[in-house]
Design a protein around this motif. Structure first.
Motif, PDB file in Angstrom:
ATOM      1  N   SER A 167       0.847  -1.183   0.000  1.00 34.56           N
ATOM      2  CA  SER A 167       0.000   0.000   0.000  1.00 34.56           C
ATOM      3  C   SER A 167       0.884   1.235   0.000  1.00 34.56           C
ATOM      4  O   SER A 167       1.948   1.266   0.606  1.00 34.56           O
ATOM      5  CB  SER A 167      -0.881   0.002   1.249  1.00 34.56           C
ATOM      6  OG  SER A 167      -1.510   1.248   1.412  1.00 34.56           O
ATOM      7  N   HIS A 168       0.428   2.296  -0.707  1.00 34.73           N
ATOM      8  CA  HIS A 168       1.271   3.488  -0.764  1.00 34.73           C
ATOM      9  C   HIS A 168       1.192   4.301   0.525  1.00 34.73           C
ATOM     10  O   HIS A 168       2.047   5.135   0.784  1.00 34.73           O
ATOM     11  CB  HIS A 168       0.905   4.355  -1.971  1.00 34.73           C
ATOM     12  CG  HIS A 168      -0.454   4.974  -1.888  1.00 34.73           C
ATOM     13  ND1 HIS A 168      -1.580   4.293  -2.275  1.00 34.73           N
ATOM     14  CD2 HIS A 168      -0.870   6.200  -1.484  1.00 34.73           C
ATOM     15  CE1 HIS A 168      -2.636   5.088  -2.109  1.00 34.73           C
ATOM     16  NE2 HIS A 168      -2.233   6.232  -1.637  1.00 34.73           N
ATOM     17  N   GLU A 169       0.162   4.081   1.326  1.00 36.17           N
ATOM     18  CA  GLU A 169       0.055   4.799   2.599  1.00 36.17           C
ATOM     19  C   GLU A 169       0.490   3.872   3.733  1.00 36.17           C
ATOM     20  O   GLU A 169      -0.227   2.957   4.118  1.00 36.17           O
ATOM     21  CB  GLU A 169      -1.385   5.267   2.817  1.00 36.17           C
ATOM     22  CG  GLU A 169      -1.833   6.341   1.843  1.00 36.17           C
ATOM     23  CD  GLU A 169      -1.044   7.637   1.988  1.00 36.17           C
ATOM     24  OE1 GLU A 169      -0.340   7.804   3.008  1.00 36.17           O
ATOM     25  OE2 GLU A 169      -1.115   8.465   1.074  1.00 36.17           O
ATOM     26  N   LEU A 170       1.662   4.110   4.258  1.00 32.20           N
ATOM     27  CA  LEU A 170       2.210   3.276   5.321  1.00 32.20           C
ATOM     28  C   LEU A 170       2.271   4.078   6.619  1.00 32.20           C
ATOM     29  O   LEU A 170       2.540   5.275   6.594  1.00 32.20           O
ATOM     30  CB  LEU A 170       3.617   2.805   4.941  1.00 32.20           C
ATOM     31  CG  LEU A 170       3.707   2.016   3.632  1.00 32.20           C
ATOM     32  CD1 LEU A 170       5.162   1.718   3.298  1.00 32.20           C
ATOM     33  CD2 LEU A 170       2.910   0.727   3.723  1.00 32.20           C
ATOM     34  N   PRO A 171       2.035   3.439   7.753  1.00 32.20           N
ATOM     35  CA  PRO A 171       2.051   4.175   9.029  1.00 32.20           C
ATOM     36  C   PRO A 171       3.442   4.705   9.338  1.00 32.20           C
ATOM     37  O   PRO A 171       4.440   4.009   9.137  1.00 32.20           O
ATOM     38  CB  PRO A 171       1.613   3.115  10.048  1.00 32.20           C
ATOM     39  CG  PRO A 171       1.937   1.803   9.405  1.00 32.20           C
ATOM     40  CD  PRO A 171       1.735   2.001   7.938  1.00 32.20           C
TER      41      PRO A 171
END
Length: 238
Positions: free
Chosen positions: A15-19
């Motif tokens: 995923s391109h949004e990582l924490p």
């Protein structure tokens, strides 16, 4: 008549949004991508791909340029050879020869790149991890003035598999003497960021194509001079 463009192999992407990492996380070392992050050579690489593709009767489209951004010379040669029905070894040699011939005068550090590497290297070990071949990567880093500030650099020829496999980043961190989770990667492409994320590094994405496919990352910045990136650097370097 031109043939169809080389097929683009689908890849499993994170995923391109990582924490973001914990607020108190700081890197023990930093690994930079080269093309598109430290220097403006992506346009030259596209010219190389176009020239080789057209010599083999293939139309080089904008979609191909975007899809192959960050690919190694070996992967580009395989795609062109498969689409053109040509000998892969000959195409690979053509890619390498063409890149070397067109590199002169094309090595321009991106704004803030040399300063950023200098600042990090004054406090932390710094490496470069690139899908370039060993010879080409060395020429780029020496001519652009980055080499004196680096502890090491890793090319696609130094590991079994180039990006997007994790090998290049894993090897760079190993050479610096740290665990992947202690390392920061700075990347511009989906292919490169996928490699770094898969290797376990914390990634800052600085996309070279702002309207391209989302680059997987824990932090984002518009450039190395972006105040958001400079704020992260100040926090990490103290």
């Amino acid at each position: 008549m031109t043939s169809s463009p080389p097929p683009v192999t689908s890849r499993s992407l994170p995923s391109h949004e990582l924490p973001a990492p914990a607020a108190d996380w700081v890197p023990a070392c930093v690994v930079f991508d080269c093309d598109g992050i430290l220097m403006d050579t992506e346009a030259n690489w596209a010219r190389v791909q176009r020239a080789v593709s057209e010599r083999h009767g293939l139309e080089f489209t904008e979609a191909m340029e975007r899809a192959m951004m960050g690919w190694s010379a070996a992967d580009v040669a395989t795609a062109i050879a498969d689409a053109a029905g040509a000998d892969r070894a000959l195409v690979h040699a053509d890619v390498l020869r063409t890149e070397e011939q067109t590199l002169t005068g094309q090595i321009v550090p991106l704004p803030g790149a040399l300063e950023t590497v200098r600042e990090f290297s004054a406090r932390l070990p710094v490496a470069v991890a690139s899908n370039s071949t060993s010879t080409i990567l060395g020429v780029k880093l020496e001519q652009a003035g980055f080499a004196p500030h680096l502890s090491t650099w890793v090319s696609s020829e130094d590991v079994p598999r180039g990006k997007p496999s994790p090998d290049i980043y894993a090897e760079a961190v190993r050479r610096l003497g740290f665990a992947p989770a202690e390392a920061l990667a700075v990347e511009d492409s989906v292919v490169g960021a996928t490699s770094a994320v898969s290797a376990g590094l914390v990634v800052v994405a600085v996309p070279s194509v702002p309207d391209g496919d989302p680059v997987p990352a824990h932090h984002r910045a518009a450039s190395l001079t972006d105040p958001a990136f400079r704020e992260l650097m100040a926090r990490w370097l103290g």
